[in-house]
Design a protein around this motif. Sequence first.
Motif, PDB file in Angstrom:
ATOM      1  N   PRO A   1      -5.151  12.213  -7.064  1.00  0.00           N
ATOM      2  CA  PRO A   1      -6.564  12.507  -7.298  1.00  0.00           C
ATOM      3  C   PRO A   1      -7.513  11.435  -6.760  1.00  0.00           C
ATOM      4  O   PRO A   1      -8.700  11.694  -6.595  1.00  0.00           O
ATOM      5  CB  PRO A   1      -6.661  12.596  -8.826  1.00  0.00           C
ATOM      6  CG  PRO A   1      -5.503  11.815  -9.330  1.00  0.00           C
ATOM      7  CD  PRO A   1      -4.419  11.998  -8.325  1.00  0.00           C
ATOM      8  N   SER A   2      -7.011  10.244  -6.491  1.00  0.00           N
ATOM      9  CA  SER A   2      -7.843   9.168  -5.949  1.00  0.00           C
ATOM     10  C   SER A   2      -7.237   8.665  -4.651  1.00  0.00           C
ATOM     11  O   SER A   2      -6.034   8.792  -4.418  1.00  0.00           O
ATOM     12  CB  SER A   2      -7.961   8.017  -6.951  1.00  0.00           C
ATOM     13  OG  SER A   2      -8.565   8.452  -8.149  1.00  0.00           O
ATOM     14  N   LYS A   3      -8.085   8.077  -3.824  1.00  0.00           N
ATOM     15  CA  LYS A   3      -7.610   7.548  -2.550  1.00  0.00           C
ATOM     16  C   LYS A   3      -8.081   6.112  -2.378  1.00  0.00           C
ATOM     17  O   LYS A   3      -9.056   5.667  -2.994  1.00  0.00           O
ATOM     18  CB  LYS A   3      -8.126   8.404  -1.387  1.00  0.00           C
ATOM     19  CG  LYS A   3      -9.632   8.372  -1.214  1.00  0.00           C
ATOM     20  CD  LYS A   3     -10.061   9.207  -0.016  1.00  0.00           C
ATOM     21  CE  LYS A   3     -11.592   9.148   0.182  1.00  0.00           C
ATOM     22  NZ  LYS A   3     -12.022   9.926   1.351  1.00  0.00           N
ATOM     23  N   LEU A   4      -7.363   5.392  -1.535  1.00  0.00           N
ATOM     24  CA  LEU A   4      -7.683   3.998  -1.266  1.00  0.00           C
ATOM     25  C   LEU A   4      -8.706   3.894  -0.149  1.00  0.00           C
ATOM     26  O   LEU A   4      -8.602   4.579   0.871  1.00  0.00           O
ATOM     27  CB  LEU A   4      -6.418   3.233  -0.875  1.00  0.00           C
ATOM     28  CG  LEU A   4      -5.395   2.977  -1.981  1.00  0.00           C
ATOM     29  CD1 LEU A   4      -4.095   2.482  -1.378  1.00  0.00           C
ATOM     30  CD2 LEU A   4      -5.927   1.978  -2.998  1.00  0.00           C
ATOM     31  N   ILE A   5      -9.674   3.011  -0.350  1.00  0.00           N
ATOM     32  CA  ILE A   5     -10.628   2.686   0.701  1.00  0.00           C
ATOM     33  C   ILE A   5     -10.774   1.171   0.752  1.00  0.00           C
ATOM     34  O   ILE A   5     -10.456   0.460  -0.206  1.00  0.00           O
ATOM     35  CB  ILE A   5     -12.011   3.342   0.468  1.00  0.00           C
ATOM     36  CG1 ILE A   5     -12.619   2.847  -0.851  1.00  0.00           C
ATOM     37  CG2 ILE A   5     -11.897   4.858   0.496  1.00  0.00           C
ATOM     38  CD1 ILE A   5     -14.066   3.295  -1.042  1.00  0.00           C
TER      39      ILE A   5
ATOM     40  N   THR B   1       0.835  -1.189   0.000  1.00  0.00           N
ATOM     41  CA  THR B   1       0.000   0.000   0.000  1.00  0.00           C
ATOM     42  C   THR B   1       0.877   1.248   0.000  1.00  0.00           C
ATOM     43  O   THR B   1       1.743   1.405   0.864  1.00  0.00           O
ATOM     44  CB  THR B   1      -0.908   0.027   1.238  1.00  0.00           C
ATOM     45  OG1 THR B   1      -1.637  -1.196   1.306  1.00  0.00           O
ATOM     46  CG2 THR B   1      -1.872   1.193   1.189  1.00  0.00           C
ATOM     47  N   VAL B   2       0.657   2.115  -0.992  1.00  0.00           N
ATOM     48  CA  VAL B   2       1.406   3.378  -1.075  1.00  0.00           C
ATOM     49  C   VAL B   2       0.395   4.519  -1.076  1.00  0.00           C
ATOM     50  O   VAL B   2      -0.467   4.598  -1.962  1.00  0.00           O
ATOM     51  CB  VAL B   2       2.276   3.449  -2.343  1.00  0.00           C
ATOM     52  CG1 VAL B   2       2.999   4.792  -2.421  1.00  0.00           C
ATOM     53  CG2 VAL B   2       3.288   2.307  -2.361  1.00  0.00           C
ATOM     54  N   TYR B   3       0.500   5.403  -0.083  1.00  0.00           N
ATOM     55  CA  TYR B   3      -0.398   6.548   0.033  1.00  0.00           C
ATOM     56  C   TYR B   3       0.251   7.792  -0.568  1.00  0.00           C
ATOM     57  O   TYR B   3       1.473   7.934  -0.578  1.00  0.00           O
ATOM     58  CB  TYR B   3      -0.748   6.809   1.498  1.00  0.00           C
ATOM     59  CG  TYR B   3      -1.537   5.699   2.149  1.00  0.00           C
ATOM     60  CD1 TYR B   3      -2.904   5.560   1.907  1.00  0.00           C
ATOM     61  CD2 TYR B   3      -0.925   4.779   3.002  1.00  0.00           C
ATOM     62  CE1 TYR B   3      -3.634   4.541   2.499  1.00  0.00           C
ATOM     63  CE2 TYR B   3      -1.648   3.756   3.597  1.00  0.00           C
ATOM     64  CZ  TYR B   3      -2.995   3.649   3.336  1.00  0.00           C
ATOM     65  OH  TYR B   3      -3.722   2.629   3.914  1.00  0.00           O
TER      66      TYR B   3
ATOM     67  N   VAL C   1       3.416   9.953   9.030  1.00  0.00           N
ATOM     68  CA  VAL C   1       4.387   9.371   8.105  1.00  0.00           C
ATOM     69  C   VAL C   1       5.033  10.460   7.244  1.00  0.00           C
ATOM     70  O   VAL C   1       6.238  10.420   6.978  1.00  0.00           O
ATOM     71  CB  VAL C   1       3.713   8.305   7.223  1.00  0.00           C
ATOM     72  CG1 VAL C   1       4.726   7.721   6.235  1.00  0.00           C
ATOM     73  CG2 VAL C   1       3.127   7.183   8.070  1.00  0.00           C
ATOM     74  N   ILE C   2       4.228  11.446   6.805  1.00  0.00           N
ATOM     75  CA  ILE C   2       4.788  12.559   6.024  1.00  0.00           C
ATOM     76  C   ILE C   2       5.809  13.313   6.853  1.00  0.00           C
ATOM     77  O   ILE C   2       6.906  13.655   6.374  1.00  0.00           O
ATOM     78  CB  ILE C   2       3.664  13.502   5.552  1.00  0.00           C
ATOM     79  CG1 ILE C   2       2.765  12.783   4.539  1.00  0.00           C
ATOM     80  CG2 ILE C   2       4.243  14.762   4.934  1.00  0.00           C
ATOM     81  CD1 ILE C   2       1.528  13.566   4.161  1.00  0.00           C
TER      82      ILE C   2
ATOM     83  N   PRO D   1      -5.750  14.261   4.948  1.00  0.00           N
ATOM     84  CA  PRO D   1      -5.022  13.049   5.331  1.00  0.00           C
ATOM     85  C   PRO D   1      -5.312  12.668   6.774  1.00  0.00           C
ATOM     86  O   PRO D   1      -5.550  13.522   7.638  1.00  0.00           O
ATOM     87  CB  PRO D   1      -3.545  13.443   5.149  1.00  0.00           C
ATOM     88  CG  PRO D   1      -3.570  14.627   4.239  1.00  0.00           C
ATOM     89  CD  PRO D   1      -4.845  15.336   4.523  1.00  0.00           C
ATOM     90  N   SER D   2      -5.306  11.390   7.046  1.00  0.00           N
ATOM     91  CA  SER D   2      -5.506  10.901   8.400  1.00  0.00           C
ATOM     92  C   SER D   2      -4.325  11.294   9.278  1.00  0.00           C
ATOM     93  O   SER D   2      -3.259  11.685   8.781  1.00  0.00           O
ATOM     94  CB  SER D   2      -5.671   9.385   8.405  1.00  0.00           C
ATOM     95  OG  SER D   2      -4.451   8.768   8.006  1.00  0.00           O
ATOM     96  N   GLU D   3      -4.519  11.172  10.560  1.00  0.00           N
ATOM     97  CA  GLU D   3      -3.443  11.494  11.491  1.00  0.00           C
ATOM     98  C   GLU D   3      -2.222  10.611  11.237  1.00  0.00           C
ATOM     99  O   GLU D   3      -1.077  11.060  11.304  1.00  0.00           O
ATOM    100  CB  GLU D   3      -3.924  11.310  12.934  1.00  0.00           C
ATOM    101  CG  GLU D   3      -2.863  11.626  13.976  1.00  0.00           C
ATOM    102  CD  GLU D   3      -3.362  11.396  15.392  1.00  0.00           C
ATOM    103  OE1 GLU D   3      -2.520  11.435  16.316  1.00  0.00           O
ATOM    104  OE2 GLU D   3      -4.566  11.162  15.578  1.00  0.00           O
TER     105      GLU D   3
END
Length: 799
Positions: A142-146, A135-137, A557-558, A550-552
């Motif tokens: 333009p799209s996100k993983l769910i 999994t790479v965030y 990670v960023i 983005p989630s916490e």
Amino acid sequence: MSKKLILLFALSTTSCLNAQTKAEQAIKTFEQKYPQEKIHLMLDKSSYIAGENLRFKSFVFDGYTTSAISTSLFLELYDSNKNQIGKKMIPLFNGEGSGNIALPASLKEDIYYIRAYTSWMANFSEDFQFIRPVTVYNPSSPSKLIADFGEWKASVYPESGSFIDGFNTKVAVRIQSSGIAPSEWEGYVIDVDNPDTKITTFTGFDQNIGLFHITPKIGKKYQLIVKDKNGRKQNVMLPTVTSSGIGIQVVADKDNIKYTLTSKDISQDSQYYTVLGTINNQLVYKAKIGKISEGSQYSISNQQLVNGILQLTVFDDKEDVISNRLVFVQPQLLKVKQPSLQSVSLKNTPRSKNSFDIPKDDNYSNYTVLVMDANTRSTEEDQSLLSSLWLTGDISSPVINPAQYFTKNRNTEALDALLISEKWTRFNWKSIISGNYPKIRYQPENYLSFKGKVNIEGKPAPKTDVNLIFSSGSGPKVFQVKSDDSGFFVLKNLIFEDSMKFSYQLNSDSKEYNNNYSVYFQPNFNFIPYSKNLPSVSYKLTPRLPDDKPSEEINRVINALNTQKIISEKVINIEEVKIKGELKNKTKKLNNELSSALFRSSHEDVFDFVNDINTSSAINILQWLQGRVAGLSLQSQNGTSIPYLRGEKTTVYLDEMLATPDQISNMSTSEIAMVKVIKGFFAGGFAGSNGAIAIYTRRGNSDGKIIDRSQPSQLRQITLSGYDKETPLENPVYESDSFKNIVSDTRSVLYWNPFLDAQSQKSVPLEFYNNDDAKKYRIIIMGYDKNNDIPLYYNEVMP
């Protein structure tokens, strides 16, 4: 496997048991000529963001021991459309290797796939190559993983494949899903003609498997109804009940594997039955049975077996397969070593220094160590070294969280049910008995190999001598090669990172060829295309809305990525200052000039014959070293002094090429620039963990202190590409003022060392620094006892 298992015999009730069958001959041929490798790949994290480095440690096994077949591992990174976006090739030392893949900051958020394989593995089914979704965030994508709660499907598998009238039968129920499989599910069985009565009920063990017992009756039609906690339901018809047949029922306990053969109304055409047991394609058990008696039970002692999958196959007298069953040997007692950590000092305060020692064990040359913030998930929690070694490396169907079957709280009944639903597909009995073996297209090479061709005036030059002068960071190395009848020659057994430049010249006094010859090279290794479809995953992409944030965890990670960049820059700056301060140390400078990265170790004794040491009275360099290096001794064999380090024969290198002691016995010490004795593991070693004696000869340079050897004239230059260089994980040292101004530290990986030297000290010390808020640590330590074929595995959360 490296240690041959003993063939166990059961009492024969017919003619001589020792008569070898075609099946036995076939499996012996398959075992000897077609060994099967498998791979475990541990990543430093289970998910990433674009721009990070994905680090990995690989173990390549031949059966249940580390492989000596392959010396190179190929890795490829694919996107979800099967476009290759990166590839790596790394060397394997005693079956182990490590490296990293830089994930471009431009990668779109998605699921990517790592493929790992060896050239030898490419001769066999792709089902057994290592494929792992990653999994790479990327918050700017333009799209996100769910999460994808896709459709699931249930299948039924009666034990040994038989569903016979009147026999109580274990039936495994396998769940497989294109998305997230249900974690809670249950089922029951009905007679189709009486649907309101539940014959038996059960609850699924996990996301893979469930089990029930049933005694079928002829003429009845049975249906299984499976339902998850969300109310989704599926109906599955059970197999048709047969009035006759042969089945095998198996139970594995701590001491034995017990099996019972059952039969009903079978024809008397077969005069006897043969039962063969194989582990890792090796025959370990044989029984010959004249008549199947109702309720007769047979027992196989675990004493001479190993943990792993045992395949029991029943043949008739025509050697047709009648029944088959997989079972795990001693699931209650896994043979795993676990280190007892010493001098443990773990704190939960921000940026605190933590440490522990790993006791020394002479059976291990190195350990793989990963320390994480316990809030971060490790890939070992899903697929562990143990599950790859003992389960998924040998079966072809996907298994969710296979690591669960080898933890302290494992469910051995669930593992047995899973194996009821599986078939051994490393080979097919019918195929190998008929002599249909795999076609070998790729032979394993010893590390890097290149094929060269010599042309003179545009035509192949047979039987031509060529001088090759290599430059790989340790000074020039001169070799002479001779082309064959077609003008070709081969360079084998090379180990170097990035690239290596070398010059070449015909070894001829004739001047007419000076400008009319050329040498071409091509690698003898290739990345091999992947033909199968990539596996399905439990995520899908959906458009990212403008107000999506983005989630916490992603923000952490960023922040950690930016922090890691600062840490790496500071470590580099510190190293530059050290290097500048050490320029006056001429021995260290000489060591850096002459030795390559593969021949450097933190545990080495360096002897500088250029700046430091007078050896004018020395006769033999090995004799000179004796008495100056602790643990070094010499033994005379046929008039040649053979060096031993810590009582074991050690290896000698001359300019980082393997040499024999007699080659250097008459070498003048005036020709030597430096000698270093390496103790323990080092990357360029061929002789395991016992280190080496590396001798470096004098080469020409500007200060005139080193002998200038004559070099061929009119040299031409070419560059060869080598193994991909690994980028190490830099760690902060918060006791140093250089790291004081780091604003925030949210690193999840606190320590990563894929090759921690385990031989140089009485115990192996390890230190790392906490991030800003970790309260607990997950510590993972892995190794492999190659003398006893036993994995070392430690995966605990502390304190």
